[in-house]
Design a protein around this motif. Structure first.
Motif, PDB file in Angstrom:
ATOM      1  N   UNK A 197      -4.652  -4.271  12.409  1.00 48.01           N
ATOM      2  CA  UNK A 197      -4.333  -5.456  11.610  1.00 48.01           C
ATOM      3  C   UNK A 197      -4.029  -5.042  10.181  1.00 48.01           C
ATOM      4  N   UNK A 198      -4.755  -4.054   9.708  1.00 49.78           N
ATOM      5  CA  UNK A 198      -4.507  -3.425   8.405  1.00 49.78           C
ATOM      6  C   UNK A 198      -4.849  -1.950   8.558  1.00 49.78           C
ATOM      7  N   UNK A 199      -3.995  -1.081   8.047  1.00 49.30           N
ATOM      8  CA  UNK A 199      -4.317   0.335   7.978  1.00 49.30           C
ATOM      9  C   UNK A 199      -4.013   0.794   6.558  1.00 49.30           C
ATOM     10  N   UNK A 200      -4.947   1.537   5.973  1.00 48.52           N
ATOM     11  CA  UNK A 200      -4.876   1.866   4.551  1.00 48.52           C
ATOM     12  C   UNK A 200      -5.209   3.334   4.341  1.00 48.52           C
ATOM     13  N   UNK A 201      -4.419   3.998   3.512  1.00 48.72           N
ATOM     14  CA  UNK A 201      -4.724   5.374   3.109  1.00 48.72           C
ATOM     15  C   UNK A 201      -4.572   5.470   1.596  1.00 48.72           C
ATOM     16  N   UNK A 202      -5.444   6.236   0.991  1.00 49.06           N
ATOM     17  CA  UNK A 202      -5.375   6.455  -0.449  1.00 49.06           C
ATOM     18  C   UNK A 202      -5.584   7.945  -0.710  1.00 49.06           C
ATOM     19  N   UNK A 203      -4.813   8.492  -1.616  1.00 48.03           N
ATOM     20  CA  UNK A 203      -4.935   9.906  -1.983  1.00 48.03           C
ATOM     21  C   UNK A 203      -4.895  10.027  -3.496  1.00 48.03           C
ATOM     22  N   UNK A 204      -5.552  11.065  -4.010  1.00 49.96           N
ATOM     23  CA  UNK A 204      -5.583  11.280  -5.458  1.00 49.96           C
ATOM     24  C   UNK A 204      -5.943  12.728  -5.742  1.00 49.96           C
ATOM     25  N   UNK A 205      -5.718  13.136  -6.964  1.00 46.40           N
ATOM     26  CA  UNK A 205      -6.232  14.407  -7.469  1.00 46.40           C
ATOM     27  C   UNK A 205      -7.158  14.093  -8.635  1.00 46.40           C
ATOM     28  N   UNK A 206      -8.114  14.969  -8.875  1.00 51.00           N
ATOM     29  CA  UNK A 206      -8.916  14.833 -10.092  1.00 51.00           C
ATOM     30  C   UNK A 206      -8.117  15.415 -11.244  1.00 51.00           C
ATOM     31  N   UNK A 207      -7.977  14.631 -12.300  1.00 53.82           N
ATOM     32  CA  UNK A 207      -7.129  15.020 -13.422  1.00 53.82           C
ATOM     33  C   UNK A 207      -7.614  16.314 -14.067  1.00 53.82           C
ATOM     34  N   UNK A 208      -6.645  17.184 -14.395  1.00 52.24           N
ATOM     35  CA  UNK A 208      -6.952  18.435 -15.093  1.00 52.24           C
ATOM     36  C   UNK A 208      -6.894  18.273 -16.607  1.00 52.24           C
ATOM     37  N   UNK A 209      -6.450  17.103 -17.064  1.00 49.94           N
ATOM     38  CA  UNK A 209      -6.226  16.899 -18.501  1.00 49.94           C
ATOM     39  C   UNK A 209      -7.004  15.705 -19.028  1.00 49.94           C
ATOM     40  N   UNK A 210      -8.118  15.394 -18.381  1.00 43.96           N
ATOM     41  CA  UNK A 210      -8.924  14.246 -18.788  1.00 43.96           C
ATOM     42  C   UNK A 210     -10.377  14.549 -18.430  1.00 43.96           C
ATOM     43  N   UNK A 215      -9.144  10.086 -11.852  1.00 46.06           N
ATOM     44  CA  UNK A 215      -8.122  10.255 -10.822  1.00 46.06           C
ATOM     45  C   UNK A 215      -6.738  10.316 -11.445  1.00 46.06           C
ATOM     46  N   UNK A 216      -5.874  11.127 -10.841  1.00 41.62           N
ATOM     47  CA  UNK A 216      -4.465  11.167 -11.230  1.00 41.62           C
ATOM     48  C   UNK A 216      -3.617  11.260  -9.970  1.00 41.62           C
ATOM     49  N   UNK A 217      -2.333  10.998 -10.121  1.00 48.59           N
ATOM     50  CA  UNK A 217      -1.380  11.043  -8.992  1.00 48.59           C
ATOM     51  C   UNK A 217      -1.905  10.232  -7.807  1.00 48.59           C
ATOM     52  N   UNK A 218      -2.358   9.031  -8.088  1.00 55.10           N
ATOM     53  CA  UNK A 218      -2.937   8.186  -7.044  1.00 55.10           C
ATOM     54  C   UNK A 218      -1.828   7.621  -6.155  1.00 55.10           C
ATOM     55  N   UNK A 219      -2.064   7.642  -4.850  1.00 57.97           N
ATOM     56  CA  UNK A 219      -1.163   7.042  -3.875  1.00 57.97           C
ATOM     57  C   UNK A 219      -1.970   6.066  -3.020  1.00 57.97           C
ATOM     58  N   UNK A 220      -1.485   4.831  -2.910  1.00 60.47           N
ATOM     59  CA  UNK A 220      -2.090   3.829  -2.041  1.00 60.47           C
ATOM     60  C   UNK A 220      -1.018   3.381  -1.061  1.00 60.47           C
ATOM     61  N   UNK A 221      -1.249   3.605   0.222  1.00 60.50           N
ATOM     62  CA  UNK A 221      -0.251   3.287   1.242  1.00 60.50           C
ATOM     63  C   UNK A 221      -0.876   2.414   2.322  1.00 60.50           C
ATOM     64  N   UNK A 222      -0.073   1.510   2.867  1.00 64.37           N
ATOM     65  CA  UNK A 222      -0.587   0.549   3.842  1.00 64.37           C
ATOM     66  C   UNK A 222       0.370   0.382   5.009  1.00 64.37           C
ATOM     67  N   UNK A 223      -0.214   0.021   6.146  1.00 58.43           N
ATOM     68  CA  UNK A 223       0.544  -0.377   7.316  1.00 58.43           C
ATOM     69  C   UNK A 223       0.069  -1.728   7.798  1.00 58.43           C
TER      70      UNK A 223
END
Length: 291
Positions: A197-210, A215-223
């Motif tokens: 009914x909902x599928x969710x993925x999230x990805x991130x990196x820990x920031x090297x400059x903070x 979190x940096x380069x966050x991606x939130x994707x859904x189906x």
């Protein structure tokens, strides 16, 4: 009774390309590997049945998992079971392994392939948000040569992709360098053997400059919330540069509920999908933050 369409069985990728040279939008040659989606179409109950098929299941060029530099490379005919058992996938892509484990029962996981899930282009495809969140790309090929398509550019409409009629998905490349984290959640009617009914993925990196933990380069994707797998860019912007604390989780969940526009269908309502997607994201951030 439905009539089974003729199936060509090439002995090599070059042979498959030769067959595909005659595939057009008007008279397509439908690839089949595990067959878990294509065989359902033969009945004609969910659209026009395929006219001709090419069986790719014997092509060793399309199987296997390797690590190539900073990427995990997965052959398109690699099954979900092989992904679950792969040391490289378990080490570098645990979210993809988790997604593969939610697809059908053991019989489906033994036959169904990652390339098939991608090419089938169902909005409810369980692995597709993971691939979007991890910035995957797909090597595709045919009689005119090979090219690479980013996952973000691959699904163009409901069950439509950027593949030409004479092209196959050959392999999936998923970058793993740089310490990227990913999480996956699926919501269905049951705990197993359920279409999402909902599928969710999230990805991130820990920031090297903070400061540490941001979190940096966050991606939130859904189906299952649109006509294709999607990225939630406004929600990503809310999360980028933050830490996974309660205030961040509340703001991101609110942003996601406002950003997505699900449909009502036989599996769920738009309101349910909106609320559950927001809660799933909140839960992932809470788990990542350890609170």
């Amino acid at each position: 009774m439905p009539v089974e369409p003729p199936i060509e069985t090439p002995g090599s990728l070059a042979d498959a390309y030769g067959l595909l040279a005659g595939s057009t939008a008007e008279a397509p040659l439908t690839p089949i590997a595990g067959g878990t989606d294509v065989m359902v179409r033969i009945t004609g109950e969910i659209g026009a049945p395929p006219g001709r098929m090419v069986d790719l299941s014997r092509l060793v060029e399309l199987r296997g998992v390797t690590v190539d530099g900073g990427a995990v490379v997965i052959g398109a005919a690699t099954t979900y079971t092989q992904i679950r058992r792969s040391d490289a996938c378990r080490e570098h892509l645990p979210a993809l392994v988790e997604a593969a484990a939610t697809i059908g029962a053991a019989q489906i996981q033994n036959r169904g392939t990652l390339g098939g899930n991608i090419a089938n282009a169902s909005p409810a495809g369980d692995t597709l948000p993971v691939l979007l969140a991890l910035d995957a790309s797909f090597d595709v090929g045919g009689p005119r040569g090979e090219r690479t398509i980013a996952a973000a550019d691959f699904w163009v409409a409901y069950r439509r992709t950027a593949l030409a009629p004479d092209e196959l998905i050959l392999r999936i490349r998923i970058p793993v360098a740089g310490g990227r984290e990913a999480r996956f959640r699926k919501i269905g009617t049951r705990r197993a053997q359920a279409i999402s009914k909902v599928v969710l993925a999230i990805a991130w990196r820990e920031s090297q400059h903070a400061p540490a933990g941001r979190w940096s380069e966050v991606r939130v994707a859904l189906g299952s919330v649109a006509d294709r797998p999607i990225r939630a860019s406004a929600t990503e912007a809310v999360l980028d540069g933050t830490t996974p604390n309660p205030e961040t989780a509340d703001a991101a969940a609110e942003a996601l509920a406002a950003e997505i526009h699900p449909i009502d269908d036989v599996r769920s309502t738009a309101d349910y999908r909106r609320v559950v997607a927001a809660r799933a994201l909140h839960r992932i951030i809470r788990d990542a933050g350890g609170w």
